[in-house]
Structures are given as structure tokens and as C-alpha cells.
Design a protein around this motif. Structure first.
Motif, PDB file in Angstrom:
ATOM      1  N   GLN A  65       0.833  -1.211   0.000  1.00  0.00           N
ATOM      2  CA  GLN A  65       0.000   0.000   0.000  1.00  0.00           C
ATOM      3  C   GLN A  65       0.866   1.258   0.000  1.00  0.00           C
ATOM      4  OE1 GLN A  65      -3.698  -0.103   0.068  1.00  0.00           O
ATOM      5  NE2 GLN A  65      -3.047   1.835  -0.850  1.00  0.00           N
ATOM      6  N   TYR A  66       1.973   1.221   0.715  1.00  0.00           N
ATOM      7  CA  TYR A  66       2.885   2.368   0.743  1.00  0.00           C
ATOM      8  C   TYR A  66       3.399   2.671  -0.663  1.00  0.00           C
ATOM      9  CZ  TYR A  66       6.916   5.285   1.963  1.00  0.00           C
ATOM     10  OH  TYR A  66       7.843   6.308   2.045  1.00  0.00           O
ATOM     11  N   ASP A 106       0.626   4.174  -2.765  1.00  0.00           N
ATOM     12  CA  ASP A 106       0.306   5.542  -2.355  1.00  0.00           C
ATOM     13  C   ASP A 106       1.358   6.561  -2.784  1.00  0.00           C
ATOM     14  OD1 ASP A 106      -1.986   4.558  -1.249  1.00  0.00           O
ATOM     15  OD2 ASP A 106      -1.326   4.709   0.845  1.00  0.00           O
ATOM     16  N   VAL A 112      -1.560   8.586  -4.172  1.00  0.00           N
ATOM     17  CA  VAL A 112      -1.992   9.526  -3.125  1.00  0.00           C
ATOM     18  C   VAL A 112      -1.071  10.739  -3.051  1.00  0.00           C
ATOM     19  CG1 VAL A 112      -2.391   9.841  -0.646  1.00  0.00           C
ATOM     20  CG2 VAL A 112      -3.087   7.694  -1.773  1.00  0.00           C
ATOM     21  N   GLY A 125      -4.394   1.657  -8.096  1.00  0.00           N
ATOM     22  CA  GLY A 125      -5.396   2.018  -7.105  1.00  0.00           C
ATOM     23  C   GLY A 125      -6.794   1.578  -7.445  1.00  0.00           C
TER      24      GLY A 125
END
Length: 445
Positions: free
Chosen positions: A242-243, A246, A250, A411
Motif C-alpha cells: 500500500q505504501y 500511495d 496519493v 489504485g
């Protein structure tokens, strides 16, 4: 040196020869002629050819070279092996080594290792152990190959870009944690040219090559210690993946999908537009010609607080069918550790030194980049790991992880959901590999 537990990894793909298949037996009947098959870039092939020339001059042995680019090699080598026409000496992929050892493709060269005057004992211990096999597990038993190299997959940074953007460079000895790394990446992402568009980014992540560093440093792993169970469906693994997602989706500190349509992250690094990027030894020849200065630093660290990254390797093996196994083993050992041969290979920026004494001197050389060569040695001696597909019977289980990963990276799919589903798929391939190992052991016993 700390002894690393052997959960090995994907080394580079093995190579093959231009026009090798269909050339008849690749071994010569002449007792003073060897055949050596290898692969690499044009520069690498030239360098290793010069090392072979040195062997010919010293030993009075003719070596017929068959070489090609990496993308052709694996298929051509496999064709030669299946046709019982393997060359005397050849590169082989560590991820296929157990199958080659089990099925009698590679010769046990232990007797020649024990009697040689070459400094084999000075080779990195993990490099030698990678090519040991006792019939059941890798890392112990007879030696079936020499390490062509150990390739520490290091992290680096564009020193010039850091200076231009007024960003504090990373400490070569103290890794950034994920929050600190993200902060530096944000500072490096911007409009350097004043065009109104982003033209520099903090980093660019190649997930296939770099995910190991993020998930290992966060306490996750691919397999259990017995190499029997896939362990990607854990919170630690999910957090690491997820990091990575992101960073782009993100935080916008890596090039977007649109940004990479014309130029990928590697090309943008070569243009000086990326702050942090891998700097592997095989890249040094090219990187030293770039219009910016670079150096090495540890990968950013997750929950463990300890850096991690991969070590790759190719083996140099002797065909079990070679009629000249003594000479063939001598060539393999010569390329792996002879001081003059290593001076040619390392001097051209193809690898780090394959022997510890040479490495101790090499890191002191500040005349060429990178200045912090010690980072490569730290990876080999301390925190680097082999990716586990190098020690399992087949690598297909890890390939399955990447098959449907793209929607996750964009994503469009949940990380935890994907890891749970892919764990089951990967486990099926892993179990299949273990079953094939058992069948082949019985067939060859």
C-alpha cells in the motif's frame, strides 16, 4: 560475516547463443578446446571475452565463445540442454539451479575447487553457498557452480538534483524511515524548468525489482523458513504494498501513468529528473556517463527499522557431459576469482569484486562514482537477501504474484483483497514445484 539463511532469490535470466541451437554438439573433441556460452549487453560480452582471452594465453587452452543478448539466452540454453548438446561451461540462472542439479545437468566441481590454486576461498561465502546442493536443500553439500557475481541491488540518489532543489541529501549510514523518505520525495517533486508542469519527482518504483526492499524492511516475507508456505497475505506485506501504491496514487511523488507513457522512470532517471533510484553494479558503466552526480544510500525502512534489498547472482556451471571437466572447472573458477580477470571485469564497471580482499581495496577508490561503494559491501555482508525463488524448484509461484498486479498499482483494486487471492494461486504453483521436485528426485535416484 553473518551467515544468511538461504531463502534465495531471482537472479538474472540465463542466456543463450546466437545460432547456437542447431549447431550440433557444442563441445569440441579436441582435448585443448573448451566451449563457453554466456550472455549480456554488448559491453559485458566484450569485457568477459577479454577475460577469456587472458585464460587462453595463460593456460594454452582455446576457448570457443558463444554469446548473445539476455533475452535470447534462456531459450537457447534450454534447447542445448534438452538436445544433450550443452557447452562445456555456461551461465545459468540460479532460480533454475536446483532443477539442473537434480536432473544431472551440472557437474559436481567440488574436487576441482579443493585442488585449485585459484583463490576460491576468498569468494563471498554466500556466493559459493548459493551453488551448493546436497540432493535435498541448497546452501550445503557439493559445489555445482561458481558465482559469476553477486549483484547487490542498491539504492541511489541524484546528488545534483538534491542540490538544485535545496533538499538535504540522505545519510549514507542512517536509512530514512518511510515518513522521512516521503518528505524528501515531496521536496524533490516539482517544476524545475518553470514550465508550469511537474518535471522532477522524488522517486520511481519498479515494483518487480524493488518490492522486496519495502516488504522485508517492514517485517514481511514471501515464504516461511521451510520454503513451503506463501506468506504474502499478512498485514506487514499489505502495508508495504500500500505504501508503494500511495507514493504515486496519493502523494504524487512518482511519475503518473500519463507521465510514463512517453518516458518511463528509468529513462527519466537517466535525464536527471528522478531523485531516488536503484543503482545496481551493472548500471555503473552507463550511469558514470550521465550529466549529473550520483551516490548510494540505504533503502528507506519500514517497521523493522532495518534496511533490506536483494542480491542477485548468475552461476557459471560445467556441463555434466563435458569431456574436459577439469579444464572447464578451471575456466569457471578463473572467471569467478582470478585477480587479473576480476580486475578486467570489475574495472569496466560490470560487477562488484567477487572476492573479499579485492572488495576491501575497491571501496577505497573515490576516483569514480559512486563515492559510497561501501553500501554495496554492506548489502552483501549484512542486510541483502536472495529472493526465495532462487532456492525453490521452480520460480513460477513468484511470477504469479505479478500477473494481475497492475490494477492494484493503479489504485483500482484493494491491496488486502488481492494479496489474499494471489496467496492461494501462488501456493498452488509452489506446491506443484515441490511435487515435481519429489518426482525428479525419485527418477534420478
Amino acid at each position: 560475516m553473518r551467515r544468511r539463511r538461504f531463502i534465495a532469490g531471482a537472479a538474472a535470466a540465463a542466456a543463450a547463443t546466437a545460432g547456437a541451437a542447431g549447431c550440433g554438439n557444442m563441445q569440441s573433441a579436441d582435448p585443448n578446446v573448451l566451449t563457453f556460452m554466456f550472455r549480456g549487453s554488448t559491453e559485458e560480452r566484450d569485457v568477459f571475452s577479454r577475460a577469456v582471452d587472458l585464460f587462453q594465453e595463460r593456460e594454452g587452452i582455446q576457448v570457443n565463445i558463444i554469446s548473445t543478448s539476455a533475452d535470447q539466452y534462456a531459450t537457447k540454453l534450454q534447447t542445448a540442454i534438452l538436445g544433450n548438446r550443452a557447452p562445456d561451461v555456461f551461465y545459468f540462472d540460479a532460480a533454475r539451479a536446483t532443477a539442473y542439479m537434480t536432473n544431472g545437468v551440472l557437474a559436481d566441481i567440488s574436487p576441482y575447487v579443493e585442488s585449485t590454486s585459484l583463490p576460491v576461498d576468498d569468494i563471498w561465502p554466500d556466493g559459493l553457498d548459493l551453488y551448493r546442493f546436497d540432493g535435498d536443500r541448497r546452501g550445503q553439500g557439493p559445489i555445482y557452480g561458481m558465482p559469476k557475481d553477486l549483484g547487490p541491488f542498491s539504492f541511489g540518489y541524484n546528488k545534483t538534483l538534491f542540490e538544485e532543489m535545496g533538499v538535504e541529501p540522505p545519510d549514507p549510514d542512517v536509512p530514512l524511515d518511510w515518513d522521512q523518505f516521503l518528505e524528501r520525495c515531496a521536496q524533490l517533486t516539482g517544476d524545475r524548468a518553470g514550465s508550469g508542469q511537474t518535471d522532477t519527482w522524488g522517486t520511481s518504483v519498479n515494483v518487480g525489482a524493488e518490492i522486496h526492499a519495502y516488504m522485508w524492511s517492514n517485517g514481511a516475507d514471501w515464504l516461511d523458513e521451510e520454503l513451503r508456505t506463501v506468506t504474502v497475505d499478512t498485514p506487514e506485506f499489505a502495508e508495504a504494498l500500500q505504501y508503494i501504491v500511495d507514493l504515486r496514487e496519493v502523494h504524487g511523488v512518482t511519475p503518473s501513468i500519463n507521465d510514463t507513457e512517453g518516458l518511463d522512470g528509468y529513462q527519466r532517471w537517466l535525464r536527471g529528473q528522478i531523485g531516488f533510484f536503484p543503482v545496481a553494479p551493472w548500471d555503473l558503466t552507463l550511469y558514470r556517463t550521465l550529466d549529473f552526480e550520483f551516490d548510494l544510500c540505504p533503502y528507506p525502512v519500514g517497521a523493522t527499522g532495518k534496511p533490506a534489498t536483494t542480491i542477485g547472482s548468475l552461476g557459471i556451471g560445467v556441463s555434466a557431459n563435458s569431456s574436459k571437466p577439469d579444464l572447464a572447472a578451471e575456466l569457471a573458477m578463473f572467471l569467478a576469482c582470478d585477480p587479473e580477470a576480476q580486475a578486467i571485469i570489475v574495472g569496466e564497471g560490470q560487477t562488484i569484486p567477487n572476492t573479499r580482499s579485492h572488495a576491501a581495496e575497491w571501496v577505497k577508490d573515490t576516483s569514480v562514482e559512486p563515492q559510497n561503494k561501501q553500501e554495496y559491501i554492506d548489502i552483501v555482508e549484512d542486510y541483502g537477501r536472495f529472493v526465495p525463488d532462487m532456492l525453490t524448484y521452480t520460480p513460477e509461484w513468484i511470477h504469479a504474484f505479478h500477473t494481475n498486479l497492475q490494477p492494484v498499482l493503479e489504485g483500482r483494486r484493494d491491496v488486502v483483497e488481492y494479496l489474499g487471492e494471489t496467496q492461494r494461486t501462488m501456493q498452488g504453483f509452489l506446491d506443484g514445484g515441490h511435487e515435481q521436485f519429489r518426482i525428479d528426485q525419485e527418477a534420478n535416484s
